[in-house]
Design a protein around this motif. Structure first.
Motif, PDB file in Angstrom:
ATOM      1  N   LYS A  16     -44.267  38.625  44.356  1.00  0.00           N
ATOM      2  CA  LYS A  16     -42.811  38.717  44.200  1.00  0.00           C
ATOM      3  C   LYS A  16     -42.174  39.263  45.459  1.00  0.00           C
ATOM      4  O   LYS A  16     -41.178  38.700  45.955  1.00  0.00           O
ATOM      5  N   ASP A  17     -42.739  40.332  45.999  1.00  0.00           N
ATOM      6  CA  ASP A  17     -42.174  40.933  47.209  1.00  0.00           C
ATOM      7  C   ASP A  17     -42.194  39.940  48.373  1.00  0.00           C
ATOM      8  O   ASP A  17     -41.245  39.889  49.168  1.00  0.00           O
ATOM      9  N   ALA A  18     -43.275  39.161  48.458  1.00  0.00           N
ATOM     10  CA  ALA A  18     -43.361  38.169  49.533  1.00  0.00           C
ATOM     11  C   ALA A  18     -42.338  37.051  49.337  1.00  0.00           C
ATOM     12  O   ALA A  18     -41.767  36.541  50.306  1.00  0.00           O
ATOM     13  N   THR A  19     -42.088  36.699  48.084  1.00  0.00           N
ATOM     14  CA  THR A  19     -41.183  35.581  47.791  1.00  0.00           C
ATOM     15  C   THR A  19     -39.724  35.946  48.035  1.00  0.00           C
ATOM     16  O   THR A  19     -38.956  35.156  48.608  1.00  0.00           O
TER      17      THR A  19
ATOM     18  N   ASP B 179     -32.353  33.421  49.331  1.00  0.00           N
ATOM     19  CA  ASP B 179     -31.016  34.003  49.440  1.00  0.00           C
ATOM     20  C   ASP B 179     -30.785  35.061  48.362  1.00  0.00           C
ATOM     21  O   ASP B 179     -31.400  35.031  47.281  1.00  0.00           O
ATOM     22  N   ALA B 180     -29.860  35.955  48.646  1.00  0.00           N
ATOM     23  CA  ALA B 180     -29.607  37.096  47.771  1.00  0.00           C
ATOM     24  C   ALA B 180     -29.210  36.688  46.360  1.00  0.00           C
ATOM     25  O   ALA B 180     -29.572  37.360  45.377  1.00  0.00           O
ATOM     26  N   ASP B 181     -28.491  35.576  46.225  1.00  0.00           N
ATOM     27  CA  ASP B 181     -28.006  35.197  44.904  1.00  0.00           C
ATOM     28  C   ASP B 181     -29.111  34.675  43.992  1.00  0.00           C
ATOM     29  O   ASP B 181     -28.894  34.504  42.789  1.00  0.00           O
ATOM     30  N   LEU B 182     -30.297  34.466  44.542  1.00  0.00           N
ATOM     31  CA  LEU B 182     -31.420  33.997  43.730  1.00  0.00           C
ATOM     32  C   LEU B 182     -32.487  35.065  43.506  1.00  0.00           C
ATOM     33  O   LEU B 182     -33.467  34.826  42.799  1.00  0.00           O
TER      34      LEU B 182
END
Length: 232
Positions: A204-207, A212-215
């Motif tokens: 998750k951290d890598a992804t 973009d912030a909105d996703l």
């Protein structure tokens, strides 16, 4: 609670026992550890590392076989329409992420399409983040050992399943009974309960660094749905 397609189990039975009972009722023979002790060298491989206690017991082998017989973790729930469900089921059957051309064709139904594109472009590095987490959590387990092969393969499998949820930005994508069976497998292998959730959060951290912030919130929620399910 009942396992869909594999028969029910009493509510008082625990996670691992429900999954094992479900596999038994589906016709899978799960031999007693006492009965197979003499033949365990043929059915299971103990880890060579001195500190390792992880192993492929006969019950773990049977659970693994049951899960690998396409007992998918994907099960579309509310928020998945006929188009997104059919698209993902097709790729799940082929054990693949949704490819670029299908992302483009079905973009209207996939609000998380940019997440899918980012994962396709950086798949190996996200997988490597998960596998590095496994290596840190289980330093005595070789990726080439029987247990290591299962866990390192599951990094790929879990990222693929999570990517399906991220494409729709919806957490209702898990087959909870099959996830419970996966938890039962890890329990039978003596994998410490924090290992796989920690691995999922590393991916998750890598992804989230790629999108973009909105996703981020919707995508993070999909990873967390799996991490929390694996910790149950």
């Amino acid at each position: 609670m009942a396992f869909i397609g594999v028969g029910g189990a009493p509510a008082s039975v625990g996670h691992r026992e429900r999954a094992v009972l479900g596999a038994r009722r589906a016709g899978c023979h799960l031999p007693s550890r006492r009965v197979v002790a003499a033949g365990s060298a043929r059915l299971s491989t103990r880890m060579v590392a001195a500190e390792a206690t992880l192993s492929m017991t006969p019950e773990a082998v049977t659970l693994l076989s049951f899960l690998r017989a396409h007992k998918s973790l994907f099960s579309p729930g509310p928020g998945y329409n006929a188009t997104s469900s059919a698209l993902i089921r097709k790729n799940d059957t082929g054990k693949s992420a949704v490819p670029t051309e299908e992302l483009d064709t079905n973009a209207y139904f996939l609000p998380g399409k940019p997440v899918g594109e980012a994962l396709l472009a950086h798949w190996d590095e996200v997988v490597e983040a998960g596998r590095a987490s496994l290596a840190a959590s289980l330093p005595g387990v070789s990726p080439d050992s029987d247990v290591g092969k299962v866990l390192y393969y599951d990094v790929l499998m879990l990222l693929r399943i999570i990517s399906y949820g991220a494409l729709v930005q919806n957490v209702n994508f898990l087959h909870k009974n099959n996830l419970a069976m996966l938890v039962a497998l890890y329990d039978e292998m003596n994998v410490p309960p924090s290992v796989m959730p920690t691995m999922v959060r590393a991916m998750k951290d890598a992804t989230i660094k790629l999108i973009d912030a909105d996703l981020i919130d919707g995508t993070s929620a999909c990873f967390e749905e799996v991490a929390q399910g694996l910790a149950a």
